[in-house]
Design a protein around this motif. Structure first.
Motif, PDB file in Angstrom:
ATOM      1  N   LEU A  61       0.826  -1.214   0.000  1.00  0.00           N
ATOM      2  CA  LEU A  61       0.000   0.000   0.000  1.00  0.00           C
ATOM      3  C   LEU A  61       0.856   1.258   0.000  1.00  0.00           C
ATOM      4  CD1 LEU A  61      -2.820  -1.019   2.514  1.00  0.00           C
ATOM      5  CD2 LEU A  61      -2.645  -1.434   0.056  1.00  0.00           C
ATOM      6  N   GLU A  62       1.981   1.222   0.713  1.00  0.00           N
ATOM      7  CA  GLU A  62       2.880   2.383   0.730  1.00  0.00           C
ATOM      8  C   GLU A  62       3.451   2.644  -0.660  1.00  0.00           C
ATOM      9  OE1 GLU A  62       6.512   4.138   3.490  1.00  0.00           O
ATOM     10  OE2 GLU A  62       6.004   1.998   3.554  1.00  0.00           O
ATOM     11  N   THR A  63       3.740   1.586  -1.387  1.00  0.00           N
ATOM     12  CA  THR A  63       4.248   1.740  -2.753  1.00  0.00           C
ATOM     13  C   THR A  63       3.178   2.342  -3.662  1.00  0.00           C
ATOM     14  OG1 THR A  63       5.659  -0.195  -2.432  1.00  0.00           O
ATOM     15  CG2 THR A  63       5.317   0.520  -4.691  1.00  0.00           C
ATOM     16  N   ILE A  64       1.933   1.971  -3.428  1.00  0.00           N
ATOM     17  CA  ILE A  64       0.832   2.481  -4.256  1.00  0.00           C
ATOM     18  C   ILE A  64       0.534   3.950  -3.940  1.00  0.00           C
ATOM     19  CG2 ILE A  64      -1.657   2.296  -4.701  1.00  0.00           C
ATOM     20  CD1 ILE A  64      -1.326  -0.760  -4.198  1.00  0.00           C
ATOM     21  N   PHE A  65       0.393   4.278  -2.660  1.00  0.00           N
ATOM     22  CA  PHE A  65      -0.077   5.605  -2.263  1.00  0.00           C
ATOM     23  C   PHE A  65       1.054   6.620  -2.043  1.00  0.00           C
ATOM     24  CE2 PHE A  65      -3.684   2.932  -0.795  1.00  0.00           C
ATOM     25  CZ  PHE A  65      -4.685   3.531  -1.549  1.00  0.00           C
ATOM     26  N   GLY A  66       2.281   6.143  -1.933  1.00  0.00           N
ATOM     27  CA  GLY A  66       3.406   7.060  -1.761  1.00  0.00           C
ATOM     28  C   GLY A  66       3.307   7.869  -0.476  1.00  0.00           C
ATOM     29  N   ARG A  67       3.589   9.165  -0.562  1.00  0.00           N
ATOM     30  CA  ARG A  67       3.633  10.011   0.625  1.00  0.00           C
ATOM     31  C   ARG A  67       2.276  10.154   1.304  1.00  0.00           C
ATOM     32  NH1 ARG A  67       6.584  15.258  -1.674  1.00  0.00           N
ATOM     33  NH2 ARG A  67       5.229  14.706  -3.428  1.00  0.00           N
ATOM     34  N   ARG A  68       1.209   9.905   0.577  1.00  0.00           N
ATOM     35  CA  ARG A  68      -0.133  10.002   1.169  1.00  0.00           C
ATOM     36  C   ARG A  68      -0.377   8.910   2.224  1.00  0.00           C
ATOM     37  NH1 ARG A  68      -1.597  10.576  -4.413  1.00  0.00           N
ATOM     38  NH2 ARG A  68      -2.278  12.702  -4.925  1.00  0.00           N
ATOM     39  N   PHE A  69       0.403   7.838   2.163  1.00  0.00           N
ATOM     40  CA  PHE A  69       0.079   6.659   2.971  1.00  0.00           C
ATOM     41  C   PHE A  69       0.094   6.957   4.467  1.00  0.00           C
ATOM     42  CE2 PHE A  69       1.291   2.487   4.916  1.00  0.00           C
ATOM     43  CZ  PHE A  69       0.067   1.869   4.700  1.00  0.00           C
ATOM     44  N   GLU A  70       1.006   7.816   4.939  1.00  0.00           N
ATOM     45  CA  GLU A  70       1.062   8.128   6.369  1.00  0.00           C
ATOM     46  C   GLU A  70      -0.259   8.698   6.856  1.00  0.00           C
ATOM     47  OE1 GLU A  70       3.282   7.475   8.788  1.00  0.00           O
ATOM     48  OE2 GLU A  70       4.206   6.238   7.223  1.00  0.00           O
TER      49      GLU A  70
END
Length: 421
Positions: A96-105
């Motif tokens: 999911l972090e790879t998909i959403f990038g900086r938004r993931f946090e």
């Protein structure tokens, strides 16, 4: 630290309160197992409890000493490995972090993401050998929650599929992932890979466990912990143990065995003898003595006298330690007339073959905690002796007294506990 947390949480009035007791997770689970339906051991039987949880897999090895009242004893020191279910969670969140990038946090902080992880937890538990296809996870509510909380950096749901495609192209490990509008499909092959890497470590732990001569008579292993709810985990461990001629039993509600067992342990203590998990001792300074083969390179001068720092052993790893056991008191004298503080460092060493002389700079030593006791410099020097002993009540603790037998723990508000065995 544990006592400080209990005070902060309102469980006890102060750190020296005696109306609290600590028990490690594997031991707590044992108290539930021996009283649960399905417990089949007879007096003298040797069995093990395998706790597969979120962070670790831990084993304790026991003998049923008496049936009524129930009494058990450890026959070998507990062992464990960092092989827990949260590693599967991390694999999923890395996707999911790879998909959403900086938004993931910020996505992780939404209520819908918490619901998504509960769905993922259900998928972990229900996953079985032979499952085909994939597990589907929907993200429309997650994106909606994110946009509601972050209107200035809105994430169009229409970009979700293209972001998944980009992640798949940039990372070959994600090539099998499926995407459709606002949903993500994790293929069973990927799920199996995530599980198998952890299960392999658990099986290696089992192989290590039964190499010990004290554990070879174990005929039954009881499986508990949140990760043990997984049918896939249960079937894999059962197959591995059956090849050794060992039966695997999973009690009802294995995920709450630790909590229930902790209550049972408080109501009726069953553990009569434990095995020390480590070598326990105190770091101290002693006068240099060449006749004892002291290493000159370790020597240091304190007010003109030669000293060396050593590990003073109290309890050897694997030793049988009865419940409420207290070691003999050892005297510790201040090194100088002007010394105002005596420091006691509780140290542990994980080694089954420990020499009689271990220096304080030995890399195997871990300093678990430290107690600093004020020295009453108004007393005659010989009356400044501090006596130290270790007391074992669920977890080890340092007990300090002065030359008159007065408790320095109570006088200075000190009680230091070491986690684990």
């Amino acid at each position: 630290m544990m006592r400080k947390a209990c005070v902060a949480g309102g469980l006890i009035a102060h750190e020296l309160a005696q109306n609290i007791r600590f028990v490690n997770e594997a031991e707590a689970a044992t108290h539930e197992v021996i009283r649960a339906d399905g417990f089949q051991a007879k007096k003298g039987a040797k069995f093990a409890v395998l706790d597969c949880g979120g962070g670790t897999a831990d084993m304790t090895f026991l003998e049923l000493v008496n049936l009524s009242p129930v009494r058990i004893r450890e026959i070998s020191r507990p062992i464990g490995a960092p092989a827990g279910a949260t590693r599967i969670d991390r694999n999923f969140t890395q996707v999911l972090e790879t998909i959403f990038g900086r938004r993931f946090e910020k996505i992780k902080q939404t209520p819908a993401f918490a619901d998504l992880m509960l769905t993922f937890e259900d998928a972990k538990i229900s996953f079985q050998e032979g499952d085909s296809g994939g597990k589907v996870f929907r993200f429309s509510q997650v994106v909606e929650d994110y946009n509601a909380r972050n209107p200035k950096s809105e994430y169009p749901l229409s970009e979700f599929a293209s972001d998944v495609q980009r992640a798949m192209q940039n990372n070959p490990r994600f090539a099998q992932i499926g995407v459709r509008a606002s949903s993500l499909t994790i293929p069973m092959a990927m799920f199996r890979e995530w599980f198998d890497s952890i299960i392999l470590e658990i099986i290696e732990l089992l192989n290590e466990a039964f190499e010990n001569s004290n554990t070879r008579q174990v005929s039954t292993v009881y499986l508990v912990g949140g990760f043990s709810q997984s049918e896939y985990v249960f079937s894999k461990i059962k197959a591995a143990l059956s090849r050794k001629g060992i039966q695997l039993i999973r009690p009802d509600k294995p995920d709450v065995a630790i909590v229930m067992g902790a209550v049972r342990a408080q109501l009726a203590e069953a553990m009569s003898v434990r095995c020390a998990q480590f070598n326990y001792g105190i770091i101290t300074s002693t006068e240099f003595d060449e006749s004892k083969n002291h290493d000159k390179s370790k020597m240091r001068k304190i007010e003109g006298k030669d000293h060396i720092d050593i590990f003073d052993l109290f309890v050897r790893q694997g030793s049988a330690v009865p419940n409420d056991y207290e070691t003999e008191k050892k005297p510790y004298i201040p090194l100088t007339e002007s010394q105002k503080i005596v420091s006691f460092k509780l140290a542990i060493i994980d080694s089954e073959s420990l020499p009689n002389l271990v220096y304080a700079d030995d890399r195997r030593i871990s300093i678990h905690s430290e107690v600093k006791v004020p020295v009453n410099t108004r007393l005659p020097f010989n009356d400044r002796t501090v006596y130290c002993q270790l007391r074992f009540r669920g977890v080890p603790e340092i007990v300090l007294t002065n030359s008159e037998g007065y408790s320095l723990n109570e006088a200075n508000g000190l009680i230091i506990k070491a986690g684990g065995w």
